[in-house]
Design a protein around this motif. Structure first.
Motif, PDB file in Angstrom:
ATOM      1  N   ARG A  57       4.234   0.404   3.179  1.00 32.69           N
ATOM      2  CA  ARG A  57       3.868   1.671   2.539  1.00 32.69           C
ATOM      3  C   ARG A  57       5.086   2.349   1.930  1.00 32.69           C
ATOM      4  O   ARG A  57       4.973   3.077   0.951  1.00 32.69           O
ATOM      5  CB  ARG A  57       3.216   2.598   3.565  1.00 32.69           C
ATOM      6  N   SER A  58       6.245   2.139   2.552  1.00 31.81           N
ATOM      7  CA  SER A  58       7.506   2.681   2.034  1.00 31.81           C
ATOM      8  C   SER A  58       8.640   1.863   2.633  1.00 31.81           C
ATOM      9  O   SER A  58       8.399   0.932   3.418  1.00 31.81           O
ATOM     10  CB  SER A  58       7.658   4.167   2.393  1.00 31.81           C
ATOM     11  N   ALA A 117       6.865   8.511   0.578  1.00 34.18           N
ATOM     12  CA  ALA A 117       6.548   7.184   0.048  1.00 34.18           C
ATOM     13  C   ALA A 117       6.803   7.118  -1.449  1.00 34.18           C
ATOM     14  O   ALA A 117       7.331   6.124  -1.960  1.00 34.18           O
ATOM     15  CB  ALA A 117       5.094   6.839   0.349  1.00 34.18           C
ATOM     16  N   ALA A 135       0.848  -1.198   0.000  1.00 32.92           N
ATOM     17  CA  ALA A 135       0.000   0.000   0.000  1.00 32.92           C
ATOM     18  C   ALA A 135       0.878   1.240   0.000  1.00 32.92           C
ATOM     19  O   ALA A 135       1.017   1.929   1.006  1.00 32.92           O
ATOM     20  CB  ALA A 135      -0.920  -0.006   1.215  1.00 32.92           C
ATOM     21  N   VAL A 136       1.524   1.507  -1.129  1.00 33.11           N
ATOM     22  CA  VAL A 136       2.380   2.693  -1.232  1.00 33.11           C
ATOM     23  C   VAL A 136       1.487   3.929  -1.295  1.00 33.11           C
ATOM     24  O   VAL A 136       0.646   4.067  -2.188  1.00 33.11           O
ATOM     25  CB  VAL A 136       3.282   2.611  -2.483  1.00 33.11           C
ATOM     26  N   THR A 137       1.662   4.819  -0.343  1.00 33.12           N
ATOM     27  CA  THR A 137       0.807   6.008  -0.263  1.00 33.12           C
ATOM     28  C   THR A 137       1.265   7.069  -1.253  1.00 33.12           C
ATOM     29  O   THR A 137       2.304   6.957  -1.894  1.00 33.12           O
ATOM     30  CB  THR A 137       0.842   6.581   1.158  1.00 33.12           C
ATOM     31  N   LYS A 192       1.939  -5.234   5.751  1.00 33.43           N
ATOM     32  CA  LYS A 192       1.663  -4.081   4.899  1.00 33.43           C
ATOM     33  C   LYS A 192       2.913  -3.213   4.794  1.00 33.43           C
ATOM     34  O   LYS A 192       3.538  -2.885   5.799  1.00 33.43           O
ATOM     35  CB  LYS A 192       0.511  -3.249   5.478  1.00 33.43           C
TER      36      LYS A 192
END
Length: 264
Positions: free
Chosen positions: A208-209, A171, A164-166, A206
């Motif tokens: 995100r970065s 990110a 889930a890369v924001t 998860k």
């Protein structure tokens, strides 16, 4: 007398300085050598014929071991072993290459000749440590970050990976710098650092970065893991936190020297 002695010495010196005498072999010794050469030639030719020309040493059976998800028949078909060929002529390296190419689930394979007429295939399958969604199916990812198989049902006990890369600047910069493949490997690295008891309760990993990995456990608990660095220390800190605060809902080990828990 002096003259005759001098002449004899000269004759001996001339004789000793000439070419060495050639020792001639007699007929009996020559016959022995010829017989030995014939025996060597016959033995060599017989060995070659036995290995490549006879029916005794031809490939008749293929044994498979080490399979878990794959079936022995799948392995045999992908191996393409030339049954009926002389066993000595079988290219074991080519068989191994066909298996790794045709069945990505195979991590390693040992191909050996089982004289007089067999080939043994000992395979080691990849073990999924994470799953990635692909429509209604799941892609299995091993501990090296290799996506090796797509299955219709999620294997029990393997957590799901969510990349889930924001849209945040940090990110986005992390994604450009490291790429999704490397981020997946970092998530795999983090999952591999989990204590066994925590791994069994992990349902979602998860990322995100690069430095923002989190876990979702059973019973609605969450873990802020941070980056994949210092995984062993984070695992120890998380184990201690969960023992000290068994009713907590959120754990933060992103800084393993200062872990924290909250909620109940």
């Amino acid at each position: 007398m002096a003259g005759s002695d001098t002449a004899e010495r000269g004759a001996r010196q001339q004789e000793s300085s000439g070419p060495p005498l050639v020792r001639r072999w007699g007929p009996r010794r020559l016959r022995v050598i010829i017989i030995l050469v014939c025996v060597v030639v016959l033995l060599g030719g017989g060995s070659v014929w036995a290995l490549y020309g006879s029916q005794w040493l031809r490939l008749r059976s293929v044994a498979v071991s080490g399979t878990a998800v794959l079936t022995p028949q799948q392995v045999r078909e992908a191996a393409g072993v030339p049954v009926g060929a002389p066993l000595a002529s079988v290219d074991t390296g080519a068989i191994a290459a066909r298996l790794r190419k045709g069945l990505p689930r195979i991590d390693s394979v040992d191909v050996t000749r089982a004289w007089p007429d067999g080939i043994d295939l000992k395979v080691t399958e990849r073990t999924p440590v994470l799953l990635m969604r692909k429509g209604s199916a799941f892609v299995e990812v091993d501990d090296q970050g290799v996506r090796f198989a797509t299955v219709s049902e999620a294997p029990a006990g393997v957590p799901l990976l969510e990349t889930a890369v924001t849209s945040s600047r940090s990110a986005a910069a992390s994604l450009r710098r490291f790429g999704e493949e490397r981020l997946v490997r970092k998530a795999v690295e983090a999952a591999g650092s989990l204590p066994a008891a925590v791994a069994r309760e992990t349902r979602l990993v998860k990322i995100r970065s690069y430095d923002d990995i989190s876990l979702e456990l059973v019973r609605g608990r969450t873990v802020a893991w941070g980056s994949a660095e210092k995984g062993a220390a984070k695992g120890r800190a998380l184990t201690a936190l969960m023992k000290a605060a068994p009713t907590a809902r959120h754990f933060d080990v992103s800084a393993p020297t200062a872990p924290a828990s909250s909620g109940s």
